[in-house]
Design an enzyme around this catalytic site. Structure first.
Site, PDB file in Angstrom:
ATOM      1  N   ASP A 146      10.892  32.016 -11.908  1.00  0.00           N
ATOM      2  CA  ASP A 146      10.190  32.117 -10.631  1.00  0.00           C
ATOM      3  C   ASP A 146      11.109  31.613  -9.508  1.00  0.00           C
ATOM      4  OD1 ASP A 146       8.570  31.714  -8.432  1.00  0.00           O
ATOM      5  OD2 ASP A 146       6.911  30.868  -9.564  1.00  0.00           O
ATOM      6  N   GLU A 156      22.782  41.875  -2.654  1.00  0.00           N
ATOM      7  CA  GLU A 156      23.819  41.581  -1.647  1.00  0.00           C
ATOM      8  C   GLU A 156      25.207  41.878  -2.212  1.00  0.00           C
ATOM      9  OE1 GLU A 156      23.214  37.928   0.561  1.00  0.00           O
ATOM     10  OE2 GLU A 156      25.341  37.850   1.046  1.00  0.00           O
ATOM     11  N   HIS A 163      33.442  40.507   2.709  1.00  0.00           N
ATOM     12  CA  HIS A 163      32.106  41.084   2.831  1.00  0.00           C
ATOM     13  C   HIS A 163      32.175  42.555   3.177  1.00  0.00           C
ATOM     14  CE1 HIS A 163      28.567  38.166   3.272  1.00  0.00           C
ATOM     15  NE2 HIS A 163      29.396  37.720   2.386  1.00  0.00           N
ATOM     16  N   LYS A 210      21.939  28.477   1.635  1.00  0.00           N
ATOM     17  CA  LYS A 210      21.559  29.881   1.382  1.00  0.00           C
ATOM     18  C   LYS A 210      22.613  30.529   0.486  1.00  0.00           C
ATOM     19  CE  LYS A 210      21.324  34.486   2.251  1.00  0.00           C
ATOM     20  NZ  LYS A 210      22.290  35.503   1.826  1.00  0.00           N
TER      21      LYS A 210
END
Ligand code: MEV
Length: 438
Positions: free
Chosen positions: A296, A85, A393, A280
């Site tokens: 993991d 991202e 962004h 998130k």
């Protein structure tokens, strides 16, 4: 039409690829070329990757970036991040720099206990089961001694085994609920091996327990497995500064910023739709470091989100307050990580990432990872409550759009300069590129 295949895993790598490209691709040669492009020329290194999993046909690359200037408990770190991202590493670096000038991050490991369970069915008198458990408990420990020997030498091992009555949830359902300390190992194999041994011993010893009836002797083991819910493997990360120091320019006061920031956190505390996105953003930072250090991330994700729901409703992992003129922003988060075992000793980039982090212990890595999450959330909330996130962004996304349009280096340079002062949208970039090209 695609077809099924028997014995695929037994084919050689090149035969597997032939079958895949011939079965699924119109242009088999082109597909094969792409797969081959991602192979490593170093045969030994490629073989290492081939053997991580079954049916490897190529490697899947992600960028490995770094975010420097993280001051954590007065020590400087450059944090490695594996992520696709566009804005994540930039946001982490920005937050690191911001807090570097304000005393840095403070962190503390609260606890490191992990849990595993043997789930079983027992049809009989609970009092007798309790008696049996007290009698067999030392043997459960004894029979795992070969497995736990090295871990015990280093100060870890099995902390306790509890018999849990779960019959109010499911008829005849009980557990051996076990706490472990796995030190620098994530410990999945260690825990699962101990649990499987418990299950064997428990079942066999039940057959010999004289107080059990024939039916009670037939303990039915359902499964033995570690839990990825680790609320007692917890780390805290925090930043704080005088409220006025929150502002970097004269456009908004520190107090106004702190208020907006706290409002945003409060919303994520009470509103699950917002909390999921808020968390998130935290996981953007956490997963990137977890992945770079060979841990993991699915286990971490599962445990973190369960923890975020522990009070019955999904909520924010971070919290913020102002007290006596001091703004504090913090997070407590469960992180079961390892810095030995698994990929950590195998994958050359993982080894490099760990060395970059001064070869941390699992406890140190928990603190670094938590900081990456907190920093990410700080950067996101700061943008969201001031300029909005799209400005940053889309600036970062500009390169993706230019690459999609196959812009050359000169075009990229000109347009990066142009979009420093112009709003990035897909159509604005297309227009500017077409204009360049006439
Ligand atoms: C994007 O990947 C993450 C954010 O949406 C997080 C947030 O909204 O807090 C920016």
């Amino acid at each position: 039409m695609s077809k099924s295949i028997a014995g695929f895993s037994k084919l050689s790598k090149s035969k597997k690829i032939d079958w895949i490209v011939d079965t699924y691709f119109l242009n088999a040669e082109n597909a094969k070329g792409i797969l081959k492009q991602y192979w490593n020329n170093n045969d030994k290194l490629q073989q290492l990757h081939d053997e991580f999993i079954e049916n490897t046909i190529t490697n899947y690359y992600l960028p490995l970036g770094v975010a420097p200037n993280f001051l954590i408990n007065d020590r400087l770190y450059t944090i490695p991040m594996a992520i696709e991202e566009s804005s994540v590493v930039a946001a982490a670096s920005k937050a690191a720099k911001f807090w570097l000038e304000r005393g840095g991050f403070k962190t503390k490991v609260i606890s490191t206990t992990k849990i595993g369970q043997v789930h079983f069915i027992y049809k009989g008198d609970f009092k007798k089961l309790k008696q049996f458990f007290s009698q067999v408990k030392p043997k459960l420990i004894e029979d795992t001694e070969a497995i736990t020997k090295n871990m015990r030498k280093r100060g870890g091992g099995i902390l306790d085994i509890e018999l849990r009555d779960k019959t109010s949830d499911i008829d005849s359902y009980y557990q051996l609920h076990t706490a472990f300390e796995t030190l620098d190992a994530m410990g999945a194999n260690f825990i699962n091996s101990c649990l499987e041994q418990f299950a064997k011993t428990f079942k066999n010893e039940a057959l010999l327990f004289e107080l059990f009836s024939e039916r009670e002797k037939e303990i039915d083991i359902v499964m033995s497995i570690l839990s990825n819910y680790v609320p007692d493997c917890l780390v805290r990360a925090e930043v704080s500064c005088h409220v006025e120091d929150l502002s970097e320019d004269n456009t908004i006061s520190g107090k106004a910023l702190a208020n907006k920031f706290i409002q945003a956190v409060n919303i994520a505390e009470v509103e699950p739709y917002r909390a999921v996105t808020h968390n998130k953003g935290i996981m953007n930072g956490i997963d990137a470091v977890v992945l770079a250090t060979g841990n993991d991330f699915r286990a971490v994700e599962a445990g973190v989100h369960a923890y975020a729901s522990r009070h019955g409703s999904y909520s924010s992992l971070t919290h913020a307050k102002v007290k006596d003129g001091v703004f504090t922003f913090w997070m407590e988060i469960p992180l079961a990580l390892g810095t030995v075992g698994g990929l950590t000793g195998l994958h050359p980039l993982v080894k490099l990432a760990l060395e970059l982090l001064h070869n941390p212990s699992a406890k140190e890595l928990m603190q670094i990872v938590a900081v990456a999450g907190l920093a990410q959330n700080f950067a996101a909330l700061r943008s969201l409550t001031t300029t909005g996130i799209q400005q940053g962004h889309m600036k970062m996304h500009l390169m993706n759009i230019l690459n999609q349009m196959e812009a050359n280096d000169a075009e990229k340079q000109t347009l990066t300069e142009h979009f420093k002062t112009n709003t990035v949208t897909h159509s604005a970039v297309t227009k500017a590129l077409n204009k360049l090209r006439v």
